[in-house]
Structure formats: structure tokens, C-alpha cells
Design a protein around this motif. Sequence first.
Motif, PDB file in Angstrom:
ATOM      1  N   GLY A  25       0.751  -1.393  -0.014  1.00 51.05           N
ATOM      2  CA  GLY A  25      -0.001  -0.122  -0.002  1.00 51.05           C
ATOM      3  C   GLY A  25       0.808   1.184  -0.011  1.00 51.05           C
ATOM      4  N   ASP A  26       0.210   2.342  -0.701  1.00 52.85           N
ATOM      5  CA  ASP A  26       0.935   3.784  -0.557  1.00 52.85           C
ATOM      6  C   ASP A  26       0.908   4.130   0.812  1.00 52.85           C
ATOM      7  N   VAL A  27       1.784   4.620   1.376  1.00 50.70           N
ATOM      8  CA  VAL A  27       2.076   5.276   2.808  1.00 50.70           C
ATOM      9  C   VAL A  27       2.031   6.577   2.542  1.00 50.70           C
ATOM     10  N   ILE A  28       0.968   7.469   3.157  1.00 51.62           N
ATOM     11  CA  ILE A  28       1.114   8.975   3.154  1.00 51.62           C
ATOM     12  C   ILE A  28       1.302   9.459   4.500  1.00 51.62           C
ATOM     13  N   VAL A  29       1.553  10.729   4.654  1.00 54.10           N
ATOM     14  CA  VAL A  29       1.583  11.374   5.942  1.00 54.10           C
ATOM     15  C   VAL A  29       0.879  12.341   5.736  1.00 54.10           C
ATOM     16  N   ILE A  30      -0.203  12.396   6.667  1.00 58.95           N
ATOM     17  CA  ILE A  30      -1.352  13.797   6.543  1.00 58.95           C
ATOM     18  C   ILE A  30      -0.638  14.854   7.489  1.00 58.95           C
ATOM     19  N   PHE A  31      -0.529  16.046   6.997  1.00 56.80           N
ATOM     20  CA  PHE A  31      -0.364  17.245   8.002  1.00 56.80           C
ATOM     21  C   PHE A  31      -1.441  17.789   8.412  1.00 56.80           C
ATOM     22  N   LYS A  32      -1.268  18.341   9.676  1.00 59.90           N
ATOM     23  CA  LYS A  32      -2.332  18.862  10.570  1.00 59.90           C
ATOM     24  C   LYS A  32      -3.116  20.006  10.372  1.00 59.90           C
ATOM     25  N   LYS A  33      -2.439  21.077   9.653  1.00 59.56           N
ATOM     26  CA  LYS A  33      -2.722  22.136   9.452  1.00 59.56           C
ATOM     27  C   LYS A  33      -4.131  22.527   8.232  1.00 59.56           C
ATOM     28  N   HIS A  34      -5.087  23.197   8.387  1.00 62.69           N
ATOM     29  CA  HIS A  34      -6.112  23.452   7.598  1.00 62.69           C
ATOM     30  C   HIS A  34      -5.813  24.725   6.747  1.00 62.69           C
ATOM     31  N   TYR A  35      -5.795  24.888   5.782  1.00 59.45           N
ATOM     32  CA  TYR A  35      -5.475  26.266   5.269  1.00 59.45           C
ATOM     33  C   TYR A  35      -6.860  26.819   4.586  1.00 59.45           C
ATOM     34  N   THR A  36      -6.856  28.223   4.292  1.00 61.96           N
ATOM     35  CA  THR A  36      -8.257  28.672   3.731  1.00 61.96           C
ATOM     36  C   THR A  36      -7.936  29.178   2.477  1.00 61.96           C
ATOM     37  N   ASP A  37      -6.742  29.240   2.038  1.00 62.85           N
ATOM     38  CA  ASP A  37      -6.587  29.723   0.247  1.00 62.85           C
ATOM     39  C   ASP A  37      -5.784  28.674  -0.155  1.00 62.85           C
ATOM     40  N   GLU A  38      -5.600  28.922  -1.469  1.00 69.75           N
ATOM     41  CA  GLU A  38      -4.761  27.839  -2.227  1.00 69.75           C
ATOM     42  C   GLU A  38      -3.318  28.216  -2.531  1.00 69.75           C
ATOM     43  N   GLN A  39      -2.889  29.327  -1.541  1.00 77.20           N
ATOM     44  CA  GLN A  39      -1.568  29.800  -1.753  1.00 77.20           C
ATOM     45  C   GLN A  39      -0.759  28.989  -0.607  1.00 77.20           C
ATOM     46  N   TYR A  40       0.258  28.328  -0.998  1.00 75.48           N
ATOM     47  CA  TYR A  40       0.926  27.391   0.080  1.00 75.48           C
ATOM     48  C   TYR A  40       2.631  27.833  -0.118  1.00 75.48           C
ATOM     49  N   ASN A  41       2.916  27.456   1.063  1.00 73.21           N
ATOM     50  CA  ASN A  41       4.223  27.562   1.173  1.00 73.21           C
ATOM     51  C   ASN A  41       4.944  26.137   1.563  1.00 73.21           C
ATOM     52  N   MET A  42       5.820  25.684   0.634  1.00 69.52           N
ATOM     53  CA  MET A  42       6.025  24.393   0.657  1.00 69.52           C
ATOM     54  C   MET A  42       6.718  23.998   1.931  1.00 69.52           C
ATOM     55  N   ASP A  43       7.921  25.055   2.511  1.00 71.54           N
ATOM     56  CA  ASP A  43       8.376  24.705   3.714  1.00 71.54           C
ATOM     57  C   ASP A  43       7.422  24.650   4.881  1.00 71.54           C
ATOM     58  N   GLU A  44       6.684  25.597   4.861  1.00 73.49           N
ATOM     59  CA  GLU A  44       5.488  25.467   5.811  1.00 73.49           C
ATOM     60  C   GLU A  44       4.899  24.285   5.924  1.00 73.49           C
ATOM     61  N   ILE A  45       4.420  23.554   4.921  1.00 76.83           N
ATOM     62  CA  ILE A  45       3.695  22.327   4.722  1.00 76.83           C
ATOM     63  C   ILE A  45       4.576  21.449   5.512  1.00 76.83           C
ATOM     64  N   LEU A  46       5.794  21.399   4.828  1.00 80.33           N
ATOM     65  CA  LEU A  46       6.591  20.100   5.266  1.00 80.33           C
ATOM     66  C   LEU A  46       6.977  20.183   6.710  1.00 80.33           C
ATOM     67  N   GLN A  47       6.993  21.370   7.286  1.00 81.73           N
ATOM     68  CA  GLN A  47       7.318  21.585   8.850  1.00 81.73           C
ATOM     69  C   GLN A  47       6.131  21.355   9.538  1.00 81.73           C
ATOM     70  N   ASP A  48       4.924  21.382   9.068  1.00 80.73           N
ATOM     71  CA  ASP A  48       3.759  21.312   9.808  1.00 80.73           C
ATOM     72  C   ASP A  48       3.753  19.942  10.770  1.00 80.73           C
ATOM     73  N   GLU A  49       2.993  20.163  11.799  1.00 81.11           N
ATOM     74  CA  GLU A  49       3.073  18.586  12.516  1.00 81.11           C
ATOM     75  C   GLU A  49       1.979  17.669  11.883  1.00 81.11           C
ATOM     76  N   ILE A  50       2.466  16.481  12.130  1.00 78.54           N
ATOM     77  CA  ILE A  50       1.997  15.310  11.623  1.00 78.54           C
ATOM     78  C   ILE A  50       0.617  15.013  12.398  1.00 78.54           C
ATOM     79  N   GLU A  51      -0.464  14.703  11.560  1.00 79.55           N
ATOM     80  CA  GLU A  51      -1.746  14.215  12.007  1.00 79.55           C
ATOM     81  C   GLU A  51      -1.753  12.651  12.131  1.00 79.55           C
ATOM     82  N   CYS A  52      -1.327  12.157  11.124  1.00 77.28           N
ATOM     83  CA  CYS A  52      -1.340  10.716  11.102  1.00 77.28           C
ATOM     84  C   CYS A  52      -0.714  10.017   9.785  1.00 77.28           C
ATOM     85  N   PHE A  53      -0.553   8.785   9.655  1.00 81.73           N
ATOM     86  CA  PHE A  53       0.024   7.954   8.605  1.00 81.73           C
ATOM     87  C   PHE A  53      -1.121   7.161   8.228  1.00 81.73           C
TER      88      PHE A  53
END
Length: 163
Positions: free
Chosen positions: A35-63
Motif C-alpha cells: 500500500g501507498d503510505v502517506i503522511v497527513i499534515f495537521k494544518k487546515h488552510y483557507t486559501d490555495e496559496q501554499y508555502n512548501m516549507d511551511e507544509i513540510l514542517q507542519d505537525e503530523i496528524e497521522c499516517f
Amino acid sequence: MNIRVTKGNVFKVKLSNGYIRYFQFLGKDVSELNGDVIVIFKKHYTDEQYNMDEILQDEIECFMHTSVSFGVKLGLWERVFTSPVSIPEADIVFRTSQDIGLHPRQHFVSHRWVVWSMNGDRRYVGTLPKKYYKADLGGVYAPIHVIIRLETGEVPDKYYPSY
């Protein structure tokens, strides 16, 4: 249409409540049906502008295990960028029980647990030791179940209580 998914791909999911969430594809787990393993990041964003570093440094919600390419085919998520995976496979721990499905429509506490790290050997532990209470359930979930997890914070599992 053949979708090619590579280790490190980060995907954006637009939820029905208007939020946007992200997850990263970590690789295949030969210990759980490849199976494909994914890591789900915790933060909920309100717009489609993303910061790659911010996403990758976010807290992990689950795998979770799922089929990432099938989710793309279904239009449930889209790839936005790729970044090296920084989470060691040994740190990705799953659990499942040997009596799943034996008690249809019943909520029960299993005493026949098995745990493993991504691509590692499975170990029978019996009654789940406290140190594995936070380990994610290791079944391979349909892509729609990933969406449910992203929207509700709950794994769509009918059998096991939360620890």
C-alpha cells in the motif's frame, strides 16, 4: 490514463468545508499489501496559496495506507510539488489486530494486536502496549476514506475504540 506517483510528491486536497489540506506520499509498504503510505499534515488552510516549507514542517496528524494514483484519477487530490522524504521508515508505526472482521458490527477491544514499522517485520504483541496506542491503524484505505479522515480527523473504522 496512467498516473505516475513518485516518493516525495505532495498533494493538495480541497475539502467540502472550504479548507485545503496537504499530504505527502512516503512510499510503498511491502508489509501491508504494498500500500501507498502517506503522511497527513495537521494544518487546515483557507486559501490555495501554499508555502512548501511551511507544509513540510507542519505537525503530523497521522499516517495512512491508500492508493494515491487512484485518488488522483478520481479527482480527490492533485500533486502540487515534490520534496525529499525526511521521515525515517522506522518512525512510521502501524497496528492491526488478528481478529478484525470476526465481530461484525461490534465495537470491541482486541487482545490480538500486531505492530510494524513501514517495510518492517510484523510483531505480535497481544494486548496492545501503551506505547502503541498512538500508532495508526494499518489497513489499506480507499481514497474516499482519506478524505473522511481529512474532514473529520477520524479514521473511518467501525471496529476499534480510540486509545
